[in-house]
Design a protein around this motif. Sequence first.
Motif, mmCIF file in Angstrom:
data_model
loop_
_atom_site.group_PDB
_atom_site.id
_atom_site.type_symbol
_atom_site.label_atom_id
_atom_site.label_comp_id
_atom_site.label_asym_id
_atom_site.label_seq_id
_atom_site.Cartn_x
_atom_site.Cartn_y
_atom_site.Cartn_z
ATOM 1 N N ALA A 4 4.757 9.791 -6.997
ATOM 2 C CA ALA A 4 6.043 10.063 -7.630
ATOM 3 C C ALA A 4 5.993 9.940 -9.152
ATOM 4 O O ALA A 4 6.658 10.703 -9.849
ATOM 5 C CB ALA A 4 7.122 9.132 -7.081
ATOM 6 N N PHE A 5 5.201 8.978 -9.665
ATOM 7 C CA PHE A 5 5.239 8.694 -11.097
ATOM 8 C C PHE A 5 3.894 8.826 -11.797
ATOM 9 O O PHE A 5 3.810 8.623 -13.008
ATOM 10 C CB PHE A 5 5.782 7.278 -11.334
ATOM 11 C CG PHE A 5 7.112 7.037 -10.676
ATOM 12 C CD1 PHE A 5 8.224 7.819 -10.976
ATOM 13 C CD2 PHE A 5 7.254 6.030 -9.734
ATOM 14 C CE1 PHE A 5 9.435 7.585 -10.370
ATOM 15 C CE2 PHE A 5 8.474 5.797 -9.116
ATOM 16 C CZ PHE A 5 9.566 6.577 -9.427
ATOM 17 N N GLY A 6 2.835 9.164 -11.059
ATOM 18 C CA GLY A 6 1.519 9.320 -11.660
ATOM 19 C C GLY A 6 0.896 8.017 -12.120
ATOM 20 O O GLY A 6 -0.038 8.026 -12.928
ATOM 21 N N MET A 7 1.391 6.886 -11.631
ATOM 22 C CA MET A 7 0.830 5.597 -12.021
ATOM 23 C C MET A 7 -0.515 5.386 -11.332
ATOM 24 O O MET A 7 -0.816 6.028 -10.324
ATOM 25 C CB MET A 7 1.803 4.459 -11.687
ATOM 26 C CG MET A 7 3.083 4.521 -12.518
ATOM 27 S SD MET A 7 4.220 3.164 -12.204
ATOM 28 C CE MET A 7 3.501 1.912 -13.263
ATOM 29 N N THR A 8 -1.324 4.495 -11.895
ATOM 30 C CA THR A 8 -2.630 4.179 -11.320
ATOM 31 C C THR A 8 -2.685 2.709 -10.952
ATOM 32 O O THR A 8 -1.901 1.898 -11.453
ATOM 33 C CB THR A 8 -3.770 4.504 -12.305
ATOM 34 O OG1 THR A 8 -3.580 3.749 -13.500
ATOM 35 C CG2 THR A 8 -3.803 5.987 -12.637
ATOM 36 N N GLU A 62 0.832 -1.206 0.000
ATOM 37 C CA GLU A 62 0.000 0.000 0.000
ATOM 38 C C GLU A 62 0.866 1.255 0.000
ATOM 39 O O GLU A 62 0.624 2.189 -0.763
ATOM 40 C CB GLU A 62 -0.960 0.005 1.185
ATOM 41 C CG GLU A 62 -1.832 1.243 1.279
ATOM 42 C CD GLU A 62 -2.702 1.502 0.041
ATOM 43 O OE1 GLU A 62 -2.912 2.689 -0.299
ATOM 44 O OE2 GLU A 62 -3.174 0.533 -0.601
ATOM 45 N N ALA A 63 1.861 1.298 0.864
ATOM 46 C CA ALA A 63 2.767 2.449 0.899
ATOM 47 C C ALA A 63 3.519 2.586 -0.426
ATOM 48 O O ALA A 63 3.687 3.693 -0.945
ATOM 49 C CB ALA A 63 3.752 2.318 2.062
ATOM 50 N N ALA A 64 3.946 1.461 -0.990
ATOM 51 C CA ALA A 64 4.646 1.495 -2.279
ATOM 52 C C ALA A 64 3.712 1.984 -3.377
ATOM 53 O O ALA A 64 4.121 2.768 -4.246
ATOM 54 C CB ALA A 64 5.208 0.117 -2.613
ATOM 55 N N ALA A 65 2.445 1.554 -3.343
ATOM 56 C CA ALA A 65 1.465 1.999 -4.352
ATOM 57 C C ALA A 65 1.259 3.506 -4.257
ATOM 58 O O ALA A 65 1.216 4.201 -5.273
ATOM 59 C CB ALA A 65 0.144 1.259 -4.170
ATOM 60 N N GLN A 66 1.136 4.019 -3.038
ATOM 61 C CA GLN A 66 0.968 5.462 -2.857
ATOM 62 C C GLN A 66 2.187 6.216 -3.387
ATOM 63 O O GLN A 66 2.058 7.275 -3.993
ATOM 64 C CB GLN A 66 0.714 5.783 -1.389
ATOM 65 C CG GLN A 66 -0.645 5.320 -0.927
ATOM 66 C CD GLN A 66 -0.888 5.592 0.556
ATOM 67 O OE1 GLN A 66 -0.244 6.434 1.173
ATOM 68 N NE2 GLN A 66 -1.827 4.850 1.134
ATOM 69 N N PHE A 67 3.383 5.659 -3.173
ATOM 70 C CA PHE A 67 4.593 6.272 -3.701
ATOM 71 C C PHE A 67 4.544 6.316 -5.227
ATOM 72 O O PHE A 67 4.812 7.355 -5.827
ATOM 73 C CB PHE A 67 5.830 5.516 -3.224
ATOM 74 C CG PHE A 67 7.095 6.004 -3.882
ATOM 75 C CD1 PHE A 67 7.726 7.145 -3.414
ATOM 76 C CD2 PHE A 67 7.628 5.346 -4.973
ATOM 77 C CE1 PHE A 67 8.877 7.621 -4.030
ATOM 78 C CE2 PHE A 67 8.777 5.810 -5.597
ATOM 79 C CZ PHE A 67 9.410 6.947 -5.121
ATOM 80 N N PHE A 68 4.207 5.199 -5.872
ATOM 81 C CA PHE A 68 4.149 5.142 -7.336
ATOM 82 C C PHE A 68 3.090 6.107 -7.883
ATOM 83 O O PHE A 68 3.289 6.701 -8.941
ATOM 84 C CB PHE A 68 3.875 3.716 -7.827
ATOM 85 C CG PHE A 68 5.131 2.908 -8.018
ATOM 86 C CD1 PHE A 68 5.590 2.608 -9.290
ATOM 87 C CD2 PHE A 68 5.860 2.444 -6.926
ATOM 88 C CE1 PHE A 68 6.754 1.869 -9.474
ATOM 89 C CE2 PHE A 68 7.007 1.705 -7.096
ATOM 90 C CZ PHE A 68 7.465 1.416 -8.366
ATOM 91 N N GLU A 69 1.984 6.265 -7.151
ATOM 92 C CA GLU A 69 0.950 7.211 -7.569
ATOM 93 C C GLU A 69 1.478 8.641 -7.509
ATOM 94 O O GLU A 69 1.330 9.412 -8.463
ATOM 95 C CB GLU A 69 -0.288 7.074 -6.679
ATOM 96 C CG GLU A 69 -1.077 5.813 -6.930
ATOM 97 C CD GLU A 69 -2.157 5.551 -5.890
ATOM 98 O OE1 GLU A 69 -3.161 4.924 -6.265
ATOM 99 O OE2 GLU A 69 -2.004 5.955 -4.711
#
Length: 144
Positions: free
Chosen positions: A24-28, A15-22
């Motif tokens: 930092a990189f605009g990923m969904t 979850e924390a990694a997903a929030q980072f990717f969202e």
Amino acid sequence: MDKLRHIALSVSDPEAAAQFFEKAFGMTRAGPAMRGIYMTDGVMNVALLDFTNETVPGFAGLKDVRGVIHFGMWVDNLEEAEQRVMDAGGTYLTGRKETDPNVFYEVKYRMPDGTVFDITESGWKGAVKEVAPVDTSFAPSPLP
């Protein structure tokens, strides 16, 4: 042509990694994964996986593995790709082809140096196989 469309990362907190990717990189988010969350940029699938006390495939005997654990190639024909992998010195690790069109699957192999990768005909959530190549004919010349 086979396409690189998947990277799996072993993380301690999906979850924390997903929030980072969202952020930092605009990923969904592409959806849930068995051990975490699938993210996408619209072309690639990135699996954020927490193996906790499980053995990470390809990392037997190691504990608390973090980082890139494998990459995935989307192929046109699994059997033909497998033959090319074996002819190039690769070895089978685990997995099998699924016939259910609603199932995402991966067949894992090792490169001759031990690097783990997988191949599939079914792709990954959030990934697309065919993407128009970038026209580089107008790219500036490299600096001297």
